[in-house]
Design a protein around this motif. Structure first.
Motif, short mmCIF file in Angstrom:
data_model
loop_
_atom_site.label_atom_id
_atom_site.label_comp_id
_atom_site.label_asym_id
_atom_site.label_seq_id
_atom_site.Cartn_x
_atom_site.Cartn_y
_atom_site.Cartn_z
N LEU A 2 48.23 50.83 -13.00
CA LEU A 2 47.02 50.58 -13.78
C LEU A 2 45.82 50.97 -12.92
CD1 LEU A 2 47.90 47.01 -15.03
CD2 LEU A 2 48.04 49.11 -16.35
N ILE A 4 41.88 49.94 -12.21
CA ILE A 4 40.80 48.97 -12.41
C ILE A 4 39.51 49.75 -12.18
CG2 ILE A 4 39.77 46.81 -11.65
CD1 ILE A 4 42.64 46.07 -10.62
N THR A 41 36.63 54.30 -10.27
CA THR A 41 37.83 53.50 -10.02
C THR A 41 37.67 52.65 -8.77
OG1 THR A 41 39.23 55.19 -11.04
CG2 THR A 41 40.33 53.63 -9.58
N LEU A 50 50.52 41.54 -16.31
CA LEU A 50 49.25 42.06 -16.81
C LEU A 50 48.32 40.95 -17.27
CD1 LEU A 50 47.49 44.49 -17.53
CD2 LEU A 50 48.74 44.67 -19.69
N LEU A 53 46.43 39.60 -14.38
CA LEU A 53 45.39 40.54 -13.95
C LEU A 53 44.18 40.42 -14.87
CD1 LEU A 53 44.47 42.91 -12.14
CD2 LEU A 53 45.48 44.44 -13.86
N LYS A 54 44.42 40.35 -16.16
CA LYS A 54 43.31 40.22 -17.11
C LYS A 54 42.52 38.95 -16.85
CE LYS A 54 45.39 42.93 -20.83
NZ LYS A 54 45.87 42.92 -22.22
N LEU A 57 40.36 39.40 -13.62
CA LEU A 57 39.26 40.35 -13.83
C LEU A 57 38.21 39.79 -14.79
CD1 LEU A 57 41.08 43.80 -13.91
CD2 LEU A 57 39.77 42.76 -12.04
N THR A 105 42.74 40.46 -6.90
CA THR A 105 43.98 41.06 -7.42
C THR A 105 45.10 41.12 -6.40
OG1 THR A 105 43.23 43.31 -6.88
CG2 THR A 105 42.70 42.48 -9.09
N ILE A 160 40.44 47.93 -17.51
CA ILE A 160 41.79 48.28 -17.09
C ILE A 160 42.21 49.50 -17.90
CG2 ILE A 160 44.21 47.54 -16.97
CD1 ILE A 160 43.14 44.62 -17.01
N ARG A 162 45.42 52.01 -18.63
CA ARG A 162 46.88 52.01 -18.54
C ARG A 162 47.40 53.39 -18.93
NH1 ARG A 162 51.53 48.48 -20.10
NH2 ARG A 162 50.17 46.72 -20.46
N GLU A 171 42.95 49.59 -21.71
CA GLU A 171 43.79 48.44 -22.03
C GLU A 171 42.90 47.26 -22.42
OE1 GLU A 171 46.90 45.73 -22.43
OE2 GLU A 171 47.14 47.88 -22.13
#
Length: 186
Positions: A2, A4, A41, A50, A53-54, A57, A105, A160, A162, A171
């Motif tokens: 992924l 970020i 990035t 995932l 991670l969401k 973030l 992360t 994000i 993907r 994403e």
């Protein structure tokens, strides 16, 4: 993996996409369009979960106020397939956001790319990659050298991206300075 990122605002994204389309028309360079949304990035990562991670973030985004960043000039990552990009100048605010992302992360990552670390990270907006060659580099840079790349961009989101087939697509996007609910997986 992924990515970020921060997505560019619509006016800046349109400007970058116009440059990319001109490079496609004049030189046949179109691989950068695998990511249709111009972005900067912070990290490439493989993650355990995932949804986790969401969540982290969303928290980083909610507790970070939007700020401006600046670009200038052109850059090249050399090699068999050189990458041509617009450098984004590192600032205290941009470095702090990058650090917070990496720190938040780290416990979730299975692996990351070697260029995401604070000592190696070079924020940039890609104009051409994967389909460039050393022979094309001179003509492309001469062509791009006809204009300047001094932009003031808004860092107002975390996104994000993907990989889906040959494309990298959005994403999820989190606005900076805004509390956002994230659906938790059971």
């Amino acid at each position: 993996m992924l990515a970020i990122t921060t997505l560019l605002t619509p006016p800046h994204a349109a400007h970058i996409n116009r440059i990319i389309k001109r490079l496609e028309k004049k030189f046949g360079l179109d691989d950068v369009q695998a990511t249709p949304d111009p972005h900067l990035t912070y990290q490439l990562a493989g993650v355990h979960k995932l949804s986790a991670l969401k969540e982290v973030l969303a928290d980083v985004a909610a507790t970070t106020e939007p700020f401006s960043a600046f670009t200038t000039g052109l850059g090249v990552f050399p090699g068999e397939r050189p990458v041509i990009y617009i450098p984004v100048l590192r600032s205290d605010a941009l470095n702090a956001l990058h650090h917070r992302i990496i720190e938040a992360t780290a416990p979730l990552c299975l692996r990351t790319d070697k260029f995401s670390g604070p000592d190696c990270w070079l924020p940039h907006i890609s104009l051409a990659l994967h389909d460039t060659t050393p022979d094309l580099l001179g003509p492309v840079l001469s062509y791009l050298n006809e204009e300047t790349y001094n932009l003031k961009i808004e860092i107002n989101n975390l996104a994000i991206l993907r990989q889906q087939g040959d494309l990298f697509l959005q994403e999820e996007t989190f606005q900076l300075g805004v509390e956002q609910a994230v659906l938790k997986e059971k």
